[in-house]
Design a protein around this motif. Structure first.
Motif, PDB file in Angstrom:
ATOM      1  N   ARG A  60       0.719  -1.176   0.184  1.00 15.02           N
ATOM      2  CA  ARG A  60      -0.211   0.027  -0.008  1.00 15.02           C
ATOM      3  C   ARG A  60       0.826   1.249  -0.040  1.00 15.02           C
ATOM      4  O   ARG A  60       0.448   2.263   0.598  1.00 15.02           O
ATOM      5  CB  ARG A  60      -0.940   0.114   1.070  1.00 15.02           C
ATOM      6  CG  ARG A  60      -1.931  -1.088   1.234  1.00 15.02           C
ATOM      7  CD  ARG A  60      -2.930  -1.121   0.180  1.00 15.02           C
ATOM      8  NE  ARG A  60      -3.718  -2.544   0.125  1.00 15.02           N
ATOM      9  CZ  ARG A  60      -4.752  -2.909   0.655  1.00 15.02           C
ATOM     10  NH1 ARG A  60      -5.069  -1.914   1.641  1.00 15.02           N
ATOM     11  NH2 ARG A  60      -5.218  -3.943   0.758  1.00 15.02           N
ATOM     12  N   GLU A  76      -0.944   5.796  -6.901  1.00 14.28           N
ATOM     13  CA  GLU A  76      -1.332   4.753  -5.978  1.00 14.28           C
ATOM     14  C   GLU A  76      -1.573   3.580  -7.046  1.00 14.28           C
ATOM     15  O   GLU A  76      -2.645   3.281  -7.404  1.00 14.28           O
ATOM     16  CB  GLU A  76      -2.568   5.193  -5.343  1.00 14.28           C
ATOM     17  CG  GLU A  76      -2.244   6.622  -4.200  1.00 14.28           C
ATOM     18  CD  GLU A  76      -3.289   7.014  -3.703  1.00 14.28           C
ATOM     19  OE1 GLU A  76      -4.589   6.342  -3.950  1.00 14.28           O
ATOM     20  OE2 GLU A  76      -3.319   8.123  -3.024  1.00 14.28           O
ATOM     21  N   SER A  81       0.959   6.392   2.129  1.00 10.71           N
ATOM     22  CA  SER A  81       0.038   4.748   2.185  1.00 10.71           C
ATOM     23  C   SER A  81      -1.060   5.377   1.481  1.00 10.71           C
ATOM     24  O   SER A  81      -1.550   6.711   1.501  1.00 10.71           O
ATOM     25  CB  SER A  81       0.037   4.314   3.263  1.00 10.71           C
ATOM     26  OG  SER A  81      -0.578   4.945   4.135  1.00 10.71           O
ATOM     27  N   GLU A  91      -5.254   3.453   0.444  1.00 13.19           N
ATOM     28  CA  GLU A  91      -6.332   2.337   0.428  1.00 13.19           C
ATOM     29  C   GLU A  91      -7.139   2.201  -1.026  1.00 13.19           C
ATOM     30  O   GLU A  91      -7.633   3.244  -1.220  1.00 13.19           O
ATOM     31  CB  GLU A  91      -7.225   2.385   1.755  1.00 13.19           C
ATOM     32  CG  GLU A  91      -6.959   2.245   3.020  1.00 13.19           C
ATOM     33  CD  GLU A  91      -6.574   0.737   3.276  1.00 13.19           C
ATOM     34  OE1 GLU A  91      -7.034  -0.017   2.580  1.00 13.19           O
ATOM     35  OE2 GLU A  91      -5.583   0.573   4.087  1.00 13.19           O
TER      36      GLU A  91
END
Length: 673
Positions: free
Chosen positions: A160, A181, A223, A225
């Motif tokens: 992540r 990401e 990081s 999600e």
């Protein structure tokens, strides 16, 4: 993590697994840590690090507090791990399901998911639910992920972390830096794509790995999600195939038979010194440019402009890299230097957690057979066993230790202390197996597997593994591949039947490098693939040796009425090699960029030496030195010849001649990017 820490973590795990009421910090410090911490503060830090380490292996440590206490009191708080914590559920596979699973695991030729797939299969073998099987008719499908970029993105995706890379934008043809990401990876239309959130543009974007112009770097201080329920396959299903276009190519008379074979029209040369004009259908300029650049001065792109630009860009990059100043070549004394990261104590502990249940279900195996199964040396295995037999419960009595013997070179285990089941699949392991199984859906050889024609072993094994993977199964949605079914279905069927029947084949075979069609009688041995391109490994009677033949280059293939000679049998190596060494091979030293470092493995480098920037120097054998200029120009700046100098000069002249058709600059003036 040192070897002593490996032993301490193993003892901590055993202690916490084998207690019902839990153990206090005082007991753990005295019985497990044995005074390795100087004071309570140091012990506390060490214990917290070890808890994090065990959690990374999937073991959740329960904290038990006394009733009436509001917080975690070091004197009374106890710790334990449930016996079923993160254990792989029992999975029992039929021979047909084991065959399908083995095919899926072996799909990943190398890279991160290749190691993950092998680890997942070892866990199933350790649990005793996996049958030993042979692959059908020697069939070995496999895929080839997009080099180092694939590994780097997979690692960042599952940890992540965002990634940063240079990218050649399709709309502007300019190199831009992107920070993304990474949500998922997938293969479509013969290319690997990254789906993710582009932080610079504030929106979801899809990137083609082959258009990344720099190495992928991880943005470790951030990081993310991914969106809930993200599925790479669904995202890429919406990706439209590029429209069909036509390339107009000027080709030297009598050359490039492979290109002529698929031309939709050919205008013969008008006279001496002129060229034939071919029209060829294509969809992807970059894919066709990779092929055309290998032909060097024998072809010139007339139109369209974007294809011409792509070819020139690859040739200029290859010329610039090949003309760079020479570098000193120093190889380590022992064989190829591995590209994979050095084995660590984390690897050793993960292996031990597979080794104990494997020995429980495979008593009495020869010690070398065990070592081979785990891909380590006999010495490394004995080091593992020595740590294991010194590990056990806090009391330290003989009956509280793991009991393993290897007298007469056969290994037995009589006390496993509840380590008799492997841990659950990791996200990478679940993704490797479940994605691989999905890619096998159209493989013809799966149709005849299984005793019950009403039951599809592919479907049943997917159901079983999805249940066994639990939460990790959702990671399979982050990676999506394409079918590995052969495009040349008739040739595939003919070759497969000949392998089963033990009959020779007669081939009319096109060699693009030599621009010839030859007639061959061969003993077919096995089929293997890279993505959807299938190869036949066979003993060639005219060449008196093993050769590999691409099915899509077989002009004609049929049985010749004779049985195989039995001169050779299929090799035991996996995967089957695309290159068979010969006495007349030429040894060439190449410098490979980080993006091109996988070439060393593709061509079975004799020796390698790592470079500070992540690239490699590799000594590689080539069967024909005349083909090296084609090879270098095709790599588009990912490889250059260091030694011998005469071959470097030959490649330079080839590239200069190719670029001169486009009014090209000298290599010294060409851009390196």
């Amino acid at each position: 993590m040192s070897a002593s820490r490996t032993e301490r973590l193993l003892n901590l795990l055993l202690a916490l697994l084998n207690t019902r009421v839990g153990l206090t910090r005082a007991v753990l410090r005295e019985k497990v840590y044995h005074g390795s911490a100087e004071n309570d503060v140091a012990f506390g830090r060490m214990f917290e690090r070890d808890k994090v380490e065990l959690k990374q292996f999937g073991f959740e440590i329960e904290t038990l507090t006394e009733p009436g206490f509001g917080g975690e009191d070091p004197a009374t708080t106890r710790y334990r791990i449930g016996k079923d914590s993160n254990r792989l559920p029992d999975v029992s596979l039929t021979p047909a399901e084991s065959t399908v699973l083995l095919l899926a695991a072996q799909l990943w030729e190398r890279a991160a998911l290749g190691n993950a797939a092998a680890s997942a299969v070892r866990k199933l073998q350790a649990s005793g639910g996996f049958s030993d099987v042979d692959l059908p008719a020697g069939v070995q499908p496999r895929i080839k992920p997009a080099g180092q970029a694939f590994d780097d993105v997979v690692a960042a995706m599952h940890s992540r972390h965002a990634v940063r890379f240079g990218y050649l934008a399709g709309s502007t043809e300019r190199e831009e830096e992107r920070e993304v990401e990474p949500w998922g990876l997938g293969s479509r239309f013969g290319q690997w794509y990254l789906v993710g959130f582009d932080r610079g543009r504030g929106a979801k974007r899809i990137f083609r790995l082959s258009r990344m112009t720099t190495a992928v770097s991880v943005v470790s201080n951030s990081s993310f999600e991914p969106p809930s329920g993200f599925n790479a396959r669904a995202e890429l299903d919406a990706l439209n195939e590029l429209p069909l276009q036509q390339a107009v190519l000027d080709v030297d008379p009598g050359r490039l038979l492979a290109l002529r074979k698929r031309a939709i029209s050919v205008e013969e040369a008008a006279g001496p010194g002129s060229r034939d004009r071919l029209t060829v259908d294509f969809r992807d300029p970059d894919q066709l440019a990779e092929e055309l650049s290998s032909y060097g001065p024998h072809v010139k792109v007339t139109e369209p402009a974007d294809l011409r630009t792509a070819v020139v860009r690859r040739l200029e990059a290859a010329a610039a890299f090949n003309a760079a100043p020479p570098l000193p070549v120093v190889f380590p004394e022992a064989g190829p230097a591995p590209r994979a990261r050095k084995r660590t104590s984390e690897d050793q502990l993960a292996r031990m957690l597979q080794l104990v249940p494997f020995l429980v279900h495979h008593q009495g195996l020869h010690i070398q057979e065990v070592a081979d199964h785990f891909g380590i040396s006999r010495k490394a295995l004995i080091e593992d066993l020595k740590i294991l037999i010194c590990s056990g419960l806090p009391e330290g009595y003989p009956d509280d230790l793991l009991d393993i013997q290897w007298e007469n070179d056969h290994v037995y285990i009589t006390e496993h202390l509840d380590l008799n089941r492997p841990v659950r699949f990791s996200g990478d392991e679940a993704a490797a197996l479940l994605t691989g199984l999905a890619m096998l859906g159209d493989l013809p050889e799966l149709a005849g597997l299984g005793e019950d024609p009403e039951q599809n072993p592919l479907e049943s094994v997917i159901i079983k593994l999805t249940g066994a993977a639990g939460e990790a199964a959702r990671m399979a949605g982050t990676v999506s591949g394409q079918s590995v079914a052969p495009r040349q279905s008739q040739a595939f069927a003919t070759v497969t039947q000949a392998i089963k029947d033990g009959r020779q084949l007669h081939l009319s075979y096109l060699s693009p490098q030599r621009d010839t069609v030859t007639e061959r009688d061969v003993d077919p041995l096995r089929l293997f693939s890279l993505d959807s391109v299938w190869y036949l490994e066979a003993y060639c009677h005219s060449r008196k040796g093993l050769r590999n033949f691409r099915l899509d280059r077989m002009v004609d293939v049929e049985q010749n009425g004779r049985p195989v000679s039995g001169e050779v049998t299929a090799g035991q190596d996996f995967p089957a090699r695309l290159f068979t060494p010969g006495e007349d091979d030429v040894y060439v030293v190449l410098e490979l960029t980080r993006q091109g470092a996988g070439i060393a493995e593709d061509y079975y480098a004799e020796r390698t030496a790592a470079l500070p920037d992540g690239g490699l120097v590799a000594e590689i054998r080539f069967g024909n030195a005349d083909l090296l200029p084609m090879f270098i120009s095709q790599q588009g700046g990912a490889a250059r010849i260091v030694e011998p100098p005469e071959l470097r000069t030959a490649a330079t002249r080839w590239l200069e001649a190719a670029l001169s058709q486009y009014g090209g600059r000298s290599p010294q003036d060409a851009p390196a990017g």
